[in-house]
Design a protein around this motif. Structure first.
Motif, PDB file in Angstrom:
ATOM      1  N   LEU A 122      -0.272 122.047  -6.718  1.00  0.00           N
ATOM      2  CA  LEU A 122       0.150 123.336  -7.450  1.00  0.00           C
ATOM      3  C   LEU A 122      -0.757 124.050  -7.591  1.00  0.00           C
ATOM      4  O   LEU A 122      -0.487 125.506  -7.205  1.00  0.00           O
ATOM      5  N   ILE A 123      -2.181 123.367  -8.094  1.00  0.00           N
ATOM      6  CA  ILE A 123      -3.220 123.653  -8.302  1.00  0.00           C
ATOM      7  C   ILE A 123      -3.527 124.891  -7.122  1.00  0.00           C
ATOM      8  O   ILE A 123      -3.852 126.343  -6.494  1.00  0.00           O
ATOM      9  N   PHE A 124      -3.787 124.242  -6.260  1.00  0.00           N
ATOM     10  CA  PHE A 124      -3.690 124.760  -4.670  1.00  0.00           C
ATOM     11  C   PHE A 124      -3.506 125.526  -4.300  1.00  0.00           C
ATOM     12  O   PHE A 124      -3.817 126.953  -3.747  1.00  0.00           O
ATOM     13  N   THR A 125      -1.954 124.871  -4.127  1.00  0.00           N
ATOM     14  CA  THR A 125      -0.556 125.954  -3.746  1.00  0.00           C
ATOM     15  C   THR A 125      -0.941 127.760  -4.542  1.00  0.00           C
ATOM     16  O   THR A 125      -1.106 129.138  -3.866  1.00  0.00           O
ATOM     17  N   GLU A 126      -0.704 127.734  -5.610  1.00  0.00           N
ATOM     18  CA  GLU A 126      -1.179 128.477  -6.446  1.00  0.00           C
ATOM     19  C   GLU A 126      -2.242 129.478  -6.019  1.00  0.00           C
ATOM     20  O   GLU A 126      -2.416 130.755  -6.559  1.00  0.00           O
ATOM     21  N   SER A 127      -3.607 129.063  -6.130  1.00  0.00           N
ATOM     22  CA  SER A 127      -4.797 129.788  -5.420  1.00  0.00           C
ATOM     23  C   SER A 127      -4.793 130.241  -3.972  1.00  0.00           C
ATOM     24  O   SER A 127      -5.257 130.969  -3.280  1.00  0.00           O
ATOM     25  N   GLY A 128      -3.404 130.483  -3.373  1.00  0.00           N
ATOM     26  CA  GLY A 128      -3.183 130.507  -2.035  1.00  0.00           C
ATOM     27  C   GLY A 128      -3.356 129.628  -0.936  1.00  0.00           C
ATOM     28  O   GLY A 128      -3.819 129.823   0.167  1.00  0.00           O
ATOM     29  N   LYS A 129      -4.169 128.357  -1.083  1.00  0.00           N
ATOM     30  CA  LYS A 129      -4.502 127.127  -0.323  1.00  0.00           C
ATOM     31  C   LYS A 129      -3.407 126.173   0.099  1.00  0.00           C
ATOM     32  O   LYS A 129      -2.425 126.074  -0.597  1.00  0.00           O
ATOM     33  N   GLY A 130      -3.570 126.636   1.319  1.00  0.00           N
ATOM     34  CA  GLY A 130      -2.502 125.436   1.895  1.00  0.00           C
ATOM     35  C   GLY A 130      -0.565 126.462   2.212  1.00  0.00           C
ATOM     36  O   GLY A 130      -0.034 125.519   2.745  1.00  0.00           O
ATOM     37  N   LEU A 131      -1.628 127.356   1.926  1.00  0.00           N
ATOM     38  CA  LEU A 131       0.282 128.242   2.109  1.00  0.00           C
ATOM     39  C   LEU A 131       0.811 128.877   3.914  1.00  0.00           C
ATOM     40  O   LEU A 131       1.748 129.073   3.770  1.00  0.00           O
ATOM     41  N   GLY A 132      -0.079 128.917   4.470  1.00  0.00           N
ATOM     42  CA  GLY A 132       0.065 129.377   5.409  1.00  0.00           C
ATOM     43  C   GLY A 132      -0.221 130.698   5.732  1.00  0.00           C
ATOM     44  O   GLY A 132       0.012 131.796   4.692  1.00  0.00           O
ATOM     45  N   LYS A 133      -0.683 131.458   7.248  1.00  0.00           N
ATOM     46  CA  LYS A 133       0.023 133.143   7.713  1.00  0.00           C
ATOM     47  C   LYS A 133       0.410 133.130   7.706  1.00  0.00           C
ATOM     48  O   LYS A 133       2.238 132.921   7.691  1.00  0.00           O
ATOM     49  N   PRO A 134       1.269 134.587   6.503  1.00  0.00           N
ATOM     50  CA  PRO A 134       2.187 135.261   6.948  1.00  0.00           C
ATOM     51  C   PRO A 134       2.168 135.946   8.089  1.00  0.00           C
ATOM     52  O   PRO A 134       1.234 135.958   9.087  1.00  0.00           O
ATOM     53  N   GLY A 135       3.764 136.203   8.685  1.00  0.00           N
ATOM     54  CA  GLY A 135       3.901 136.714  10.153  1.00  0.00           C
ATOM     55  C   GLY A 135       4.735 137.008  10.247  1.00  0.00           C
ATOM     56  O   GLY A 135       6.123 136.908   9.370  1.00  0.00           O
ATOM     57  N   ARG A 136       5.464 137.402  11.375  1.00  0.00           N
ATOM     58  CA  ARG A 136       6.713 138.277  11.548  1.00  0.00           C
ATOM     59  C   ARG A 136       8.309 137.381  11.473  1.00  0.00           C
ATOM     60  O   ARG A 136       7.843 136.265  11.641  1.00  0.00           O
ATOM     61  N   PRO A 137       8.972 137.795   9.971  1.00  0.00           N
ATOM     62  CA  PRO A 137      10.048 136.770  10.464  1.00  0.00           C
ATOM     63  C   PRO A 137      11.200 136.880  11.531  1.00  0.00           C
ATOM     64  O   PRO A 137      12.280 136.941  11.914  1.00  0.00           O
ATOM     65  N   ASP A 138      11.201 135.696  11.944  1.00  0.00           N
ATOM     66  CA  ASP A 138      11.355 135.079  13.439  1.00  0.00           C
ATOM     67  C   ASP A 138      12.322 134.016  12.764  1.00  0.00           C
ATOM     68  O   ASP A 138      12.610 132.901  12.299  1.00  0.00           O
ATOM     69  N   TYR A 139      13.227 133.805  13.970  1.00  0.00           N
ATOM     70  CA  TYR A 139      14.357 133.049  14.558  1.00  0.00           C
ATOM     71  C   TYR A 139      13.643 131.571  14.745  1.00  0.00           C
ATOM     72  O   TYR A 139      12.578 131.840  15.436  1.00  0.00           O
ATOM     73  N   PRO A 140      13.265 130.559  14.037  1.00  0.00           N
ATOM     74  CA  PRO A 140      14.681 129.734  12.767  1.00  0.00           C
ATOM     75  C   PRO A 140      14.362 130.233  11.625  1.00  0.00           C
ATOM     76  O   PRO A 140      14.564 129.790  10.533  1.00  0.00           O
ATOM     77  N   TYR A 141      13.620 131.192  11.051  1.00  0.00           N
ATOM     78  CA  TYR A 141      12.817 132.055  10.091  1.00  0.00           C
ATOM     79  C   TYR A 141      12.473 130.833   8.655  1.00  0.00           C
ATOM     80  O   TYR A 141      13.152 130.747   8.246  1.00  0.00           O
ATOM     81  N   ASN A 142      11.981 130.328   9.546  1.00  0.00           N
ATOM     82  CA  ASN A 142      10.995 129.141   8.866  1.00  0.00           C
ATOM     83  C   ASN A 142       9.734 129.777   7.860  1.00  0.00           C
ATOM     84  O   ASN A 142       9.135 130.213   8.671  1.00  0.00           O
TER      85      ASN A 142
END
Lengths: 117, 155
Positions: free
Chosen positions: B100-120
Motif C-alpha cells: 500500500l505504501i508503494f501504491t499510494e506513492s504511485g508505484k506499480g499502478l500502471g499508466k493512465p490510458g483511454r478507457p477501451d473495452y473491456p475497461y480493465n
C-alpha cells in the motif's frame, strides 16, 4: 493560542514510518524468543534477564511507542472513514490520543519496574 | 429564494456514505476489496492483541507466581492457535502495508490510458494483485513456521 495541528498527509507519513520502524524492532523482539527453545525463553528468569539488558529495554520502549502510534492512528483512520463530521473527528482524535498515552504509560511502567531502573 | 432542505436523514441519504453497511456489502468484492477488508481486520485484531500483550507482560512486575499463572493461560492449545492467528495477521498486515505504501506513492499502478473495452483499470494490474497474493502466501508460510516452533518440543 498557537495550536499544533498536523495535516493528514503528515499523519500518513508518520503512520508509514512507524509501521516500517516497528517491523524491524518487532523482528529483533521475536528473535530474542527464537534464539533458544520458545518455552525456555519465556521463563521468568530469562525474561527478567532480557529486561535488565538496557538495549533490549530501550527496544521494548521503542516498540511500545511505535506500535501505539501506528495502531491507534490506524483505528482513528478507520473510524473517521465510517463517519465524517468535525465533531466526530475531534472526539475520535481525543479518545485515540488518551488511549495511546494510557497504553504507553502502562507499558513503560512495566519496562521500568522489570528492568530495575 | 430556493428552499434548501435541512433534513438530517435526507442529507445522510444524499451524501453517498454507506458506513459499515458499505464495508459489509459483498456484491462489489474484488481482490483489492478483500485486501482492504483484511488490512483493516488484521489491523484492529493486532491492536487488540497488542493491548492484551502489554497487559499480559505487566504480570512480570507481580513476581514469578503472577508471571507463571499468566503464562499458564497462554501456553495452551487455544493460546498457541491464537498466537498462530497473530503471526499470520501480522505478516499479512506488514506485507500488504508495504504494498500500500508503494501504491499510494504511485508505484506499480500502471499508466493512465483511454478507457477501451473491456475497461480493465490500469491501477488494478497484475503487480497489485500479485502483491496481495504474496502477502497471503507469506502469511501462510509464517504461520507454518510459527506452528513448527510453537508445537515442537519446548514450544
Amino acid at each position: 493560542m498557537a495550536q499544533l495541528r498536523l495535516r493528514e498527509s503528515q499523519i500518513t507519513k508518520i503512520h508509514y514510518l512507524t509501521g516500517i520502524l516497528a517491523l524491524f524492532a518487532v523482528a529483533v523482539h521475536i528473535l530474542f524468543r527464537l534464539i533458544m527453545p520458545f518455552g525456555q525463553s519465556l521463563t521468568f528468569q530469562n525474561v527478567v534477564a532480557n529486561y535488565h539488558n538496557i538495549f533490549y529495554a530501550l527496544l521494548l520502549e521503542a516498540i511500545l511507542i511505535l506500535i501505539s502510534i501506528h495502531g491507534f492512528n490506524g483505528l482513528r483512520v478507520i473510524l473517521i472513514e465510517l463517519k465524517q463530521s468535525p465533531k466526530w473527528d475531534s472526539i475520535i482524535t481525543i479518545l485515540v490520543l488518551v488511549a495511546m498515552i494510557g497504553i504507553i504509560a502502562y507499558g513503560t511502567r512495566t519496562i521500568v519496574i522489570a528492568s530495575g531502573l | 429564494m430556493t428552499n434548501v432542505p435541512h433534513n438530517k436523514d435526507l442529507a445522510t441519504a444524499n451524501s453517498g456514505r454507506e458506513g459499515l453497511k458499505g464495508w459489509l456489502n459483498p456484491t462489489r468484492y474484488g481482490w483489492e476489496r478483500v485486501s482492504y477488508w483484511l488490512q483493516r481486520l488484521t489491523g484492529v485484531g493486532l491492536l487488540i492483541y497488542f493491548i492484551g500483550h502489554v497487559y499480559e507482560t505487566s504480570s512480570l512486575t507481580g513476581g514469578i507466581n503472577a508471571w507463571n499463572s499468566m503464562l499458564q493461560l497462554t501456553q495452551t492449545l487455544g493460546g498457541h492457535l491464537f498466537l498462530l492467528f497473530v503471526i499470520g495477521a501480522s505478516t499479512f498486515h506488514t506485507v500488504n502495508g508495504i504494498r500500500l505504501i508503494f501504491t499510494e506513492s504511485g508505484k506499480g499502478l500502471g499508466k493512465p490510458g483511454r478507457p477501451d473495452y473491456p475497461y480493465n483499470a490500469a491501477s488494478l494490474n497484475y503487480k497489485q494483485k500479485s502483491g496481495i497474493w504474496v502477502a497471503i502466501l507469506l502469511a501462510c508460510v509464517a504461520m507454518l513456521y510459527g506452528g513448527m516452533v510453537l508445537f515442537s518440543e519446548g514450544g
